[in-house]
Design a protein around this motif. Structure first.
Motif, PDB file in Angstrom:
ATOM      1  N   PHE A  22       0.792  -1.226   0.000  1.00  0.00           N
ATOM      2  CA  PHE A  22       0.000   0.000   0.000  1.00  0.00           C
ATOM      3  C   PHE A  22       0.826   1.278   0.000  1.00  0.00           C
ATOM      4  O   PHE A  22       0.290   2.354   0.286  1.00  0.00           O
ATOM      5  N   THR A  62     -10.548   1.052  -6.176  1.00  0.00           N
ATOM      6  CA  THR A  62      -9.653   0.280  -5.321  1.00  0.00           C
ATOM      7  C   THR A  62     -10.393  -0.821  -4.568  1.00  0.00           C
ATOM      8  O   THR A  62     -10.043  -2.001  -4.662  1.00  0.00           O
ATOM      9  N   THR A  63     -11.436  -0.427  -3.829  1.00  0.00           N
ATOM     10  CA  THR A  63     -12.118  -1.406  -2.971  1.00  0.00           C
ATOM     11  C   THR A  63     -12.909  -2.427  -3.773  1.00  0.00           C
ATOM     12  O   THR A  63     -12.698  -3.637  -3.643  1.00  0.00           O
ATOM     13  N   VAL A  67      -9.741  -4.879  -4.703  1.00  0.00           N
ATOM     14  CA  VAL A  67      -9.639  -5.614  -3.444  1.00  0.00           C
ATOM     15  C   VAL A  67     -10.653  -6.750  -3.362  1.00  0.00           C
ATOM     16  O   VAL A  67     -10.329  -7.855  -2.907  1.00  0.00           O
ATOM     17  N   LEU A 221      -1.094  -3.232  -6.449  1.00  0.00           N
ATOM     18  CA  LEU A 221      -1.679  -4.027  -5.357  1.00  0.00           C
ATOM     19  C   LEU A 221      -2.003  -5.437  -5.851  1.00  0.00           C
ATOM     20  O   LEU A 221      -1.716  -6.433  -5.184  1.00  0.00           O
ATOM     21  N   ILE A 233      -4.139  -8.914   2.320  1.00  0.00           N
ATOM     22  CA  ILE A 233      -4.309  -7.642   1.610  1.00  0.00           C
ATOM     23  C   ILE A 233      -5.688  -7.057   1.895  1.00  0.00           C
ATOM     24  O   ILE A 233      -5.822  -5.854   2.167  1.00  0.00           O
ATOM     25  N   GLN A 234      -6.717  -7.892   1.858  1.00  0.00           N
ATOM     26  CA  GLN A 234      -8.075  -7.398   2.069  1.00  0.00           C
ATOM     27  C   GLN A 234      -8.274  -6.838   3.478  1.00  0.00           C
ATOM     28  O   GLN A 234      -8.865  -5.769   3.656  1.00  0.00           O
ATOM     29  N   TRP A 237      -6.285  -3.646   3.949  1.00  0.00           N
ATOM     30  CA  TRP A 237      -6.875  -2.528   3.222  1.00  0.00           C
ATOM     31  C   TRP A 237      -7.958  -1.828   4.041  1.00  0.00           C
ATOM     32  O   TRP A 237      -8.124  -0.604   3.938  1.00  0.00           O
ATOM     33  N   LYS A 241      -7.669   2.036   4.346  1.00  0.00           N
ATOM     34  CA  LYS A 241      -8.695   2.909   3.761  1.00  0.00           C
ATOM     35  C   LYS A 241      -9.271   3.862   4.798  1.00  0.00           C
ATOM     36  O   LYS A 241      -9.501   5.051   4.503  1.00  0.00           O
TER      37      LYS A 241
END
Length: 643
Positions: A22, A62-63, A67, A221, A233-234, A237, A241
């Motif tokens: 990130f 991104t999300t 992700v 990412l 990663i999830q 994040w 975020k």
């Protein structure tokens, strides 16, 4: 730390993800609002509309896209645009073009991220030190960053993970500090404010070029999926975020207190920092921007390594700096990126000038990923209406960003676009020339030559060339072999050997697969070995072949002792000699302009490419290289008279 541990949810995996993945997105608050505002006077519409556009961009791009959707499109735990392409390439040939276009422009954008990130942080010192030599400091930091790449991203993640935790916590706290008493700014969560910015502000649509900077690290990412694992990663994040949103909304609140003014030496980000904390904040920001560069650098290594295995990039030396799967380092790419980044710093000199070049090419990468991802979901039998809806939504969003970013073309965007086109051309030439080579490859049935090879093996009137003679072959079928290999053994110079080995390396889509199978075509005379190696496995054939031979000897399938009586009685092993066939472009060819250009360019690239013998880790002390001409079209109108 093992690959398995990284793929499972753990605090260590969480920390490594924070440290590796990130950095680019995480440091975007340093320059995103500055790029949106530019030289304009600050207005309430820019403050609220800007943060609204940023929030929804982070949500959709991104999300939602990366992700929660794209990270699921993994190839045995590996991510990136080429891994995605590998999953679907068998369905349509045209998918090759969006794949190499996306990969090319992502690599091109890699030279902008380190300079703009580091410069943005160091320039935070200029209000206190107007004569600070920013450029030498930035160059020093960038060079140091590339020098430590050979340690591997596992090392970098362990060292920098805690730093990024401090960074994200810091920007979240700074945002909260500014939001106290300004909670009304959260009304910008309503997307109507973003719509107002685009429709009512003069030239508002073009401000999307600045808004896009908040999500430029999303593609990297995905490339780092194999390093950290989807779950890590999830989860990480979610924390990242929240901190980003707090920071961006804090900047919006700060801007509302400065309506009517213009940005000078103080950016909205450093406007959040209390004066007593300015130097620690700049120090932490500088360390964070060093890591901001890491996501794209490590992603670039992954991208190029996969391109090499897919045979769409010249072969380069790939180093695995640790026993952690997914960790790799490509020296040539590392140094090219380093020199490119230094050139960008020297050319643009300030981060505000780099903003013009930043983001344009990666927008194209995101568009290409959208196309490939939609096709992947389609072949996975996802509801067609849902797939089409996602395609329409992301093509609309990313198409808008692309159009807005095109305004940057003449102000620096041409730099990364030109690099992207050059990289695309290299990939296309390598792929197209490889297709031509494959088409010209002539195979013959091996069975008719088996008796001849057996007789030659036992013909003591022919000087022995080697006890074990090993030919690398591109044939995946043990019943067929290249005509040139048979010519080399029987016609060029009869090569007598006790055992003839044919070795084929099959690069498979499963990233870390390592297996082999054997076929004894003639007992004690001819053996076929097929290796199945994943596209992330170093093909050290010298080492792997030795392991195969040991297994076969232990299973009493072959005898590799020298057949000379004086040596055999002492159980002395015979020698092994590898033969590598290299092709060159024959002068006899009459080619079309396109084929002539492609093949000449291919053989020029071949000079900087890693030779087969180095790629396969063969020992030069027991290696023979034979050159054979590549003939496509010979002249058919030769009239020769005999006198």
């Amino acid at each position: 730390m093992s690959h398995i541990n990284l793929q499972k949810l753990s605090f260590a995996g969480f920390l490594v993800s924070i440290g590796i993945v990130f950095g680019d997105i995480g440091t975007s608050p340093l320059y995103t609002y500055t790029a949106i505002i530019g030289n304009q006077a600050i207005t309430e519409l820019i403050a609220l509309g800007g943060v609204s556009a940023i929030f929804w961009t982070l949500f959709f791009q991104t999300t939602l896209k990366y992700v929660f959707i794209t990270l699921r499109a993994d190839n045995k735990g590996e991510g990136g645009i080429f891994s995605l392409y590998t999953l679907i390439r068998k369905y349509k040939k045209w998918l090759f073009f969006p794949a190499i276009a996306g990969g090319s422009f992502l690599l091109a954008d890699s030279i902008i991220t380190p300079p703009i990130s580091v410069s943005s942080a160091i320039e935070g010192l200029k209000p206190s030190f107007p004569n600070l030599p920013v450029i030498p400091i930035v160059l020093t930091i960038i060079v140091a960053l590339f020098l430590i790449q050979r340690k591997g991203t596992s090392f970098i993640g362990k060292v920098f993970g805690p730093v990024m935790m401090i960074w994200f916590t810091m920007i979240g706290v700074l945002g909260i500090g500014e939001l106290i008493g300004h909670l009304s700014v959260f009304k910008a969560l309503n997307p109507y404010y973003a719509y107002q910015l685009l429709s009512e502000h003069p030239g508002g649509f073009w401000l999307l070029g600045g808004v896009f900077l908040c999500t430029t690290g999303a593609e990297a990412l995905y490339s780092d999926l194999g390093h950290c694992g989807r779950k890590n990663i999830q989860i990480s994040w979610l924390y990242v975020k929240v901190c980003l949103i707090l920071c961006y909304f804090g900047q919006a609140a700060w801007l509302l207190d400065h309506v009517g003014t213009t940005l000078t030496d103080v950016s909205p980000f450093f406007g959040l920092v209390p004066q007593w904390f300015i130097f620690p904040a700049i120090a932490i920001a500088t360390m964070a921007t060093i890591i901001a560069s890491q996501a794209l650098i490590s992603g670039s290594f992954t991208l190029v390594a996969e391109a090499i295995r897919l045979n769409i990039w010249p072969k380069l030396r790939v180093v695995f700096p640790s026993d952690v799967k997914g960790q790799l380092y490509i020296p040539a790419i590392n140094w090219l990126l380093m020199f490119g980044c230094c050139a960008v710093v020297l050319y643009f000199r300030e981060s505000k000038n780099m903003e013009a070049a930043f983001g344009l090419s990666v927008t194209l990468t995101m568009l290409m990923t959208t196309i490939l991802l939609s096709f992947y979901l389609y072949v996975k039998k996802v509801n067609k209406v849902a797939v089409f809806s996602l395609l329409l939504v992301f093509l609309t969003i990313e198409g808008s960003f692309l159009v807005a970013n095109l305004k940057k073309f003449m102000h620096g965007g041409w730099v990364t676009m030109l690099l992207g086109v050059i990289i695309f051309t290299i990939m296309y030439i390598w792929y197209r020339a490889s297709e031509i080579k494959t088409r010209l490859q002539k195979f013959v049935e091996l069975e008719p030559y088996v008796p001849i090879l057996k007789e030659l093996s036992n013909d003591e009137s022919v000087p022995k060339y080697a006890t074990n003679l090993v030919y690398l072959t591109s044939s995946a079928n043990s019943k067929m072999v290249e005509e040139r290999s048979i010519y080399s053994i029987l016609y060029k110079q009869p090569k007598r050997a006790d055992i003839y080995w044919f070795v084929h390396v099959d690069v498979v889509d499963e990233p870390f697969k390592m297996s082999y199978k054997t076929d004894v075509l003639a007992s004690e005379d001819i053996v076929w070995v097929t290796f199945k190696l994943g596209f992330r496995v170093a093909p050290k054939i010298n080492l792997l072949f030795r392991k195969v031979v040991e297994d076969m000897v232990n299973n009493k399938e072959v005898k590799i002792n020298s057949r000379y009586a004086s040596l055999d009685k002492h159980n002395i092993t015979g020698d092994f000699r590898f033969v590598v066939m290299q092709r060159f472009l024959s002068f006899e060819n009459e080619l079309s302009f396109r084929d002539d250009f492609i093949l000449k360019a291919f053989f020029m690239l071949k000079k900087i490419s890693l030779p087969d013998e180095k790629e396969y880790g063969l020992d030069y002390s027991n290696l023979t290289i034979e050159k054979t001409p590549m003939i496509l079209n010979t002249s058919k109108n030769i009239i020769l008279q005999r006198e």
